[in-house]
Write a protein that holds these residues in place. Sequence first.
Motif, mmCIF file in Angstrom:
data_model
loop_
_atom_site.group_PDB
_atom_site.id
_atom_site.type_symbol
_atom_site.label_atom_id
_atom_site.label_comp_id
_atom_site.label_asym_id
_atom_site.label_seq_id
_atom_site.Cartn_x
_atom_site.Cartn_y
_atom_site.Cartn_z
ATOM 1 N N GLY A 175 0.778 -1.233 0.000
ATOM 2 C CA GLY A 175 0.000 0.000 0.000
ATOM 3 C C GLY A 175 0.813 1.288 0.000
ATOM 4 N N ILE A 176 2.119 1.187 -0.128
ATOM 5 C CA ILE A 176 2.963 2.387 -0.080
ATOM 6 C C ILE A 176 2.805 3.226 -1.346
ATOM 7 N N ALA A 177 2.884 2.595 -2.511
ATOM 8 C CA ALA A 177 2.766 3.346 -3.771
ATOM 9 C C ALA A 177 1.405 4.030 -3.907
ATOM 10 N N PRO A 178 0.279 3.359 -3.585
ATOM 11 C CA PRO A 178 -1.000 4.079 -3.650
ATOM 12 C C PRO A 178 -1.043 5.292 -2.712
ATOM 13 N N GLN A 179 -0.387 5.198 -1.567
ATOM 14 C CA GLN A 179 -0.340 6.342 -0.656
ATOM 15 C C GLN A 179 0.464 7.485 -1.277
ATOM 16 N N LEU A 180 1.557 7.151 -1.950
ATOM 17 C CA LEU A 180 2.336 8.188 -2.635
ATOM 18 C C LEU A 180 1.507 8.841 -3.740
ATOM 19 N N LEU A 181 0.732 8.046 -4.475
ATOM 20 C CA LEU A 181 -0.126 8.609 -5.515
ATOM 21 C C LEU A 181 -1.188 9.526 -4.918
ATOM 22 N N GLU A 182 -1.691 9.188 -3.748
ATOM 23 C CA GLU A 182 -2.669 10.054 -3.080
ATOM 24 C C GLU A 182 -2.025 11.374 -2.673
ATOM 25 N N VAL A 183 -0.791 11.323 -2.205
ATOM 26 C CA VAL A 183 -0.055 12.555 -1.896
ATOM 27 C C VAL A 183 0.079 13.398 -3.165
ATOM 28 N N ALA A 184 0.386 12.758 -4.287
ATOM 29 C CA ALA A 184 0.504 13.487 -5.559
ATOM 30 C C ALA A 184 -0.816 14.149 -5.925
ATOM 31 N N SER A 185 -1.920 13.444 -5.742
ATOM 32 C CA SER A 185 -3.236 14.017 -6.058
ATOM 33 C C SER A 185 -3.546 15.203 -5.159
ATOM 34 N N LYS A 198 -4.373 20.312 -13.453
ATOM 35 C CA LYS A 198 -5.524 19.709 -14.127
ATOM 36 C C LYS A 198 -5.435 18.182 -14.148
ATOM 37 N N ARG A 199 -4.214 17.642 -14.057
ATOM 38 C CA ARG A 199 -4.045 16.191 -14.174
ATOM 39 C C ARG A 199 -2.651 15.799 -13.701
ATOM 40 N N LEU A 200 -2.460 14.489 -13.551
ATOM 41 C CA LEU A 200 -1.151 13.905 -13.286
ATOM 42 C C LEU A 200 -0.794 13.012 -14.458
ATOM 43 N N GLU A 201 0.468 13.022 -14.826
ATOM 44 C CA GLU A 201 0.948 12.132 -15.878
ATOM 45 C C GLU A 201 2.197 11.424 -15.387
ATOM 46 N N LEU A 202 2.503 10.312 -16.018
ATOM 47 C CA LEU A 202 3.724 9.566 -15.759
ATOM 48 C C LEU A 202 4.003 8.700 -16.966
ATOM 49 N N ALA A 203 5.179 8.154 -17.010
ATOM 50 C CA ALA A 203 5.533 7.226 -18.086
ATOM 51 C C ALA A 203 5.669 5.840 -17.480
ATOM 52 N N ALA A 204 4.970 4.884 -18.047
ATOM 53 C CA ALA A 204 5.076 3.496 -17.597
ATOM 54 C C ALA A 204 6.085 2.779 -18.489
ATOM 55 N N PRO A 205 6.844 1.853 -17.923
ATOM 56 C CA PRO A 205 7.844 1.135 -18.718
ATOM 57 C C PRO A 205 7.225 0.340 -19.858
ATOM 58 N N ARG A 206 8.073 -0.026 -20.802
ATOM 59 C CA ARG A 206 7.626 -0.781 -21.975
ATOM 60 C C ARG A 206 7.092 -2.155 -21.577
ATOM 61 N N PHE A 240 -0.783 -1.776 -12.259
ATOM 62 C CA PHE A 240 -0.890 -1.020 -11.005
ATOM 63 C C PHE A 240 -1.423 0.385 -11.275
ATOM 64 N N TYR A 241 -0.841 1.079 -12.243
ATOM 65 C CA TYR A 241 -1.276 2.447 -12.525
ATOM 66 C C TYR A 241 -2.709 2.476 -13.052
ATOM 67 N N LEU A 242 -3.075 1.524 -13.883
ATOM 68 C CA LEU A 242 -4.449 1.469 -14.390
ATOM 69 C C LEU A 242 -5.436 1.242 -13.239
ATOM 70 N N ARG A 243 -5.088 0.364 -12.306
ATOM 71 C CA ARG A 243 -5.949 0.120 -11.132
ATOM 72 C C ARG A 243 -6.081 1.363 -10.265
ATOM 73 N N ASN A 244 -5.098 2.236 -10.325
ATOM 74 C CA ASN A 244 -5.095 3.430 -9.492
ATOM 75 C C ASN A 244 -5.562 4.674 -10.235
#
Length: 106
Positions: free
Chosen positions: A52-62, A71-79, A89-93
């Motif tokens: 649950g650490i990464a989802p908490q970090l994403l909540e901090v980002a939000s 207006k939004r958050l973006e990131l690059a997911a690996p190939r 993980f990112y799609l679920r979040n």
Amino acid sequence: MLADAGVVAVIASADDEPVGIMVLNECTAIYAGGKFGYISELYVRPEKRSKGIAPQLLEVASREGRARGWKRLELAAPRQPKWKRTLDFYLRNGFEELGPRLFRII
């Protein structure tokens, strides 16, 4: 890097030990409708993943993004397919696929 007001670094800790890091950068683009945040780094130590650490970090980002009027958050997911778990993980979040990102060294 951290002296830049457009950069935010967040360190996640557990039991007084650093277990993850996230770096946010403020960007501006017409397609994004103005300012937005770009997550340039999000890392959790392997032995601490799926706790649950990464989802908490994403909540901090939000929260940070809302406070800054982004207006939004973006990131690059690996190939893919090697990094399918990361993309899932990112799609679920709540992230959506935008397309490939490219870079050029200058």
